[in-house]
Design a protein around this motif. Sequence first.
Motif, PDB file in Angstrom:
ATOM      1  N   VAL A 179       0.835  -1.202   0.000  1.00 16.44           N
ATOM      2  CA  VAL A 179       0.000   0.000   0.000  1.00 16.44           C
ATOM      3  C   VAL A 179       0.869   1.251   0.000  1.00 16.44           C
ATOM      4  O   VAL A 179       0.616   2.197  -0.754  1.00 16.44           O
ATOM      5  CB  VAL A 179      -0.965  -0.018   1.211  1.00 16.44           C
ATOM      6  CG1 VAL A 179      -1.631   1.332   1.389  1.00 16.44           C
ATOM      7  CG2 VAL A 179      -1.990  -1.114   1.050  1.00 16.44           C
ATOM      8  N   GLN A 218       2.404   1.846  -3.462  1.00 14.08           N
ATOM      9  CA  GLN A 218       1.440   2.352  -4.435  1.00 14.08           C
ATOM     10  C   GLN A 218       1.129   3.823  -4.191  1.00 14.08           C
ATOM     11  O   GLN A 218       1.052   4.615  -5.139  1.00 14.08           O
ATOM     12  CB  GLN A 218       0.174   1.498  -4.415  1.00 14.08           C
ATOM     13  CG  GLN A 218       0.426   0.109  -4.955  1.00 14.08           C
ATOM     14  CD  GLN A 218      -0.708  -0.845  -4.711  1.00 14.08           C
ATOM     15  OE1 GLN A 218      -1.592  -0.604  -3.901  1.00 14.08           O
ATOM     16  NE2 GLN A 218      -0.677  -1.965  -5.399  1.00 14.08           N
ATOM     17  N   LEU A 219       0.988   4.208  -2.947  1.00 16.93           N
ATOM     18  CA  LEU A 219       0.739   5.615  -2.630  1.00 16.93           C
ATOM     19  C   LEU A 219       1.969   6.453  -2.962  1.00 16.93           C
ATOM     20  O   LEU A 219       1.847   7.553  -3.510  1.00 16.93           O
ATOM     21  CB  LEU A 219       0.349   5.788  -1.165  1.00 16.93           C
ATOM     22  CG  LEU A 219      -0.008   7.207  -0.740  1.00 16.93           C
ATOM     23  CD1 LEU A 219      -1.136   7.783  -1.606  1.00 16.93           C
ATOM     24  CD2 LEU A 219      -0.384   7.235   0.719  1.00 16.93           C
ATOM     25  N   LEU A 222      -1.249   4.302 -12.341  1.00 23.00           N
ATOM     26  CA  LEU A 222      -1.244   3.356 -11.234  1.00 23.00           C
ATOM     27  C   LEU A 222      -1.795   1.998 -11.654  1.00 23.00           C
ATOM     28  O   LEU A 222      -1.245   0.956 -11.283  1.00 23.00           O
ATOM     29  CB  LEU A 222      -2.050   3.913 -10.058  1.00 23.00           C
ATOM     30  CG  LEU A 222      -1.484   5.173  -9.415  1.00 23.00           C
ATOM     31  CD1 LEU A 222      -2.467   5.727  -8.402  1.00 23.00           C
ATOM     32  CD2 LEU A 222      -0.139   4.900  -8.788  1.00 23.00           C
ATOM     33  N   THR A 249      -9.760   0.873  -7.568  1.00 19.30           N
ATOM     34  CA  THR A 249      -8.663   0.946  -6.605  1.00 19.30           C
ATOM     35  C   THR A 249      -7.669   2.015  -7.028  1.00 19.30           C
ATOM     36  O   THR A 249      -7.194   2.804  -6.197  1.00 19.30           O
ATOM     37  CB  THR A 249      -7.964  -0.419  -6.490  1.00 19.30           C
ATOM     38  OG1 THR A 249      -8.936  -1.396  -6.096  1.00 19.30           O
ATOM     39  CG2 THR A 249      -6.825  -0.377  -5.487  1.00 19.30           C
ATOM     40  N   TYR A 300      -6.503   5.414  -4.885  1.00 21.88           N
ATOM     41  CA  TYR A 300      -5.126   5.825  -4.594  1.00 21.88           C
ATOM     42  C   TYR A 300      -4.852   7.216  -5.154  1.00 21.88           C
ATOM     43  O   TYR A 300      -4.205   8.039  -4.503  1.00 21.88           O
ATOM     44  CB  TYR A 300      -4.124   4.832  -5.172  1.00 21.88           C
ATOM     45  CG  TYR A 300      -3.886   3.646  -4.289  1.00 21.88           C
ATOM     46  CD1 TYR A 300      -3.137   3.757  -3.123  1.00 21.88           C
ATOM     47  CD2 TYR A 300      -4.403   2.404  -4.608  1.00 21.88           C
ATOM     48  CE1 TYR A 300      -2.920   2.667  -2.304  1.00 21.88           C
ATOM     49  CE2 TYR A 300      -4.183   1.310  -3.801  1.00 21.88           C
ATOM     50  CZ  TYR A 300      -3.446   1.443  -2.654  1.00 21.88           C
ATOM     51  OH  TYR A 300      -3.225   0.368  -1.842  1.00 21.88           O
ATOM     52  N   ASN A 344      -6.467   9.825  -2.923  1.00 24.46           N
ATOM     53  CA  ASN A 344      -5.706   9.992  -1.675  1.00 24.46           C
ATOM     54  C   ASN A 344      -4.429  10.789  -1.923  1.00 24.46           C
ATOM     55  O   ASN A 344      -4.076  11.670  -1.133  1.00 24.46           O
ATOM     56  CB  ASN A 344      -5.362   8.633  -1.058  1.00 24.46           C
ATOM     57  CG  ASN A 344      -6.563   7.952  -0.451  1.00 24.46           C
ATOM     58  OD1 ASN A 344      -7.530   8.591  -0.080  1.00 24.46           O
ATOM     59  ND2 ASN A 344      -6.510   6.641  -0.355  1.00 24.46           N
TER      60      ASN A 344
END
Length: 61
Positions: free
Chosen positions: A6, A9-10, A23, A33, A37, A40
Amino acid sequence: MERLRVDRQLEEALAHGPDPLHLAAVFGLDPKTAIRYAENARTLLTAAAEGQSPTDGPHEK
């Protein structure tokens, strides 16, 4: 292991901009998903640009 994935990916979303297509292509993410991301990352980048914590409200500093 999940937390590391996680975070990676961020980190990618922050480094290359909040682009869900990028992404999804890099990590093979489901579109929903990838969008999550990207949203965020956009929130974090906006908060950093405004000089506030991402958890602060508009009137808190």
